[in-house]
Every structure is written in structure tokens, then in C-alpha cells.
Design an enzyme around this catalytic site. Sequence first.
Site, PDB file in Angstrom:
ATOM      1  N   TYR A 135       0.843  -0.917  -0.033  1.00  0.00           N
ATOM      2  CA  TYR A 135      -0.108   0.088  -0.077  1.00  0.00           C
ATOM      3  C   TYR A 135       0.918   1.116  -0.030  1.00  0.00           C
ATOM      4  CZ  TYR A 135      -3.073   3.620   1.694  1.00  0.00           C
ATOM      5  OH  TYR A 135      -4.036   4.584   1.850  1.00  0.00           O
ATOM      6  N   LYS A 139       1.615   4.238  -3.008  1.00  0.00           N
ATOM      7  CA  LYS A 139       1.863   5.869  -2.897  1.00  0.00           C
ATOM      8  C   LYS A 139       3.107   6.503  -3.233  1.00  0.00           C
ATOM      9  CE  LYS A 139      -2.230   5.972  -0.690  1.00  0.00           C
ATOM     10  NZ  LYS A 139      -3.444   6.594  -1.146  1.00  0.00           N
TER      11      LYS A 139
END
Length: 278
Positions: A135, A139
Site C-alpha cells: 500500500y 503511494k
Amino acid sequence: MKKLVLTGAAGRLGSYLREPLTQMCDELVSTDIVDDIGKLYPGETYMKGDLASLDDMLKVLECADMVVHMGAYADEGPFEKLLGPNFIGAYNIWEAAYRQGLRRVVYGSSIHAVGMHPKTDFIGVDAPHRPDTFYGLAKCFAEDLGSMYWDKRGLESVHMRILSCAQVNNARALGSWLSYDDLIQLVQRSIETPVTGFRVVYGVSNNDRVPVDNAKASFLGYRPKDNAEQFAEQVLADTPPMDNQDPGNMCHGGPFASVELGNSGVASMNIVNDKKET
């Protein structure tokens, strides 16, 4: 501004951004993968769209001035689960924004892009990427994508590294809390600032225990007003002694820093779903 687009409009954070964004433009197009998001605000329309589809994003962003991109799979998971919405989705947003002539992407990035830095390091917006999960890696990808599209194609972007935008019910949140009001202010400043180029800014309130430094993003005019210290006495009274060998306690990413890759980081965070209802 004539037209703004908000992705992830059906999510918890999106629910708090929809109404304020309608007040900044003639038309707000809210989008997500659900069939509908219920009652709409004046000036708001809804378009269902899949972030993993470039064709969908080209339609959603048609004639828009800017996009506030909050849509994503909002947890750690297997790489394959994040690939479509988080990695390919980011590319589709930037590519569609470029093709449709948008001026700027305002992106909901995350502290998890730098989540493995120790909390004892007061990191700035120029801290090198150090993702704590797939995750967080997504980003990092979107931040580097934004940097490249600015350098090569002149598309501006503001990357809001949100720390924790949820009710304060744990010790970490005493430093990492971003109130909904401050989130709204941060998004507004990211839209209103005349020139941004490529910029990273931390999404965090004016907490006494704030662990990051926004000095190099001060030109955005973001001046948070809320402070998590009001919750400190109760939270600390309810917090048992912490293990100082646990990366979840010692790193900026919190629980995401200690989970195995592919396993949920949200599962242990006790996030209250206080989504705003229209």
C-alpha cells in the site's frame, strides 16, 4: 472554477469532502465504483467509474479543471489486489488528466510512503521514500508519477501524505491525527494555491506531538487548527506499556510497519466508521 472531480467519493474521507468541494466550483463530479452515493449536494453529479479503466477516467475527467484523487483500495493487501485500483489507477488518473488538459491533481497520499522511518526522526516533506507495505509502495509510485508528469508534461500535483484521519483512540494518533476540518482546509489550499508544481505536504493537524515537518510546504498556506492533545489524558490512561521492539510502535507507519506484506494493517487499528451521511 468550473469543474472539479472527486474520486473515492463513496469513501469515509470522500464523504467529508463532497459538500465543501461543491462550494469551490460550478460543477463537482463525484466518482467511485458503487452504483450510487445517495443524495447529492447542489451542483454535484455522480459518475460510476473504475480507476483501473483509462476509458472510464477519460470520461470522468472530461472538461475538468482539477481532480482530487482520493480513490484507492485503502488497506494493505496482496500486490495483485492493489495493482488495479492503486497502481494502474494512479497512472490512469495522471494520464487522463494530461490528455484532458487538467491543471492539477490533488492526491491523497499517505505516511505509509515513508512509514519505515523511525518516529524519533522528525522527517520533512523531502524525506526519502521508505514504504512499509505494498500500500505504501503504491503511494511512492503515485508520488514519483506526479513528479515525472510535472517535469515532463507540466501537470501540477499536490501529494497529501495523510497520517491518520480518524477518531483519536490510540496513542499514535496523538501525533498523527488529521481532523476532518483540517483535511478540508488542506484540500482547499491545495486547490486554491496559484502555483504548486510538484509538491508533497503532510496531512496532519496542529498536534503538540506532531512527528513530521511541513516547513517546506508552507507556501500552500495550510495552517491546521485542531490539536489531538485534548484526547491525551484519556487515551494514555487506556494505553498499556508499549513494546519498544515493535516497529508498529517505533515507526511512522504504525501498525502497517509491523504487519507482514499482504496482510491488513487496518484490522488492528480500531477505526470508527463515522462516515458523513447526506
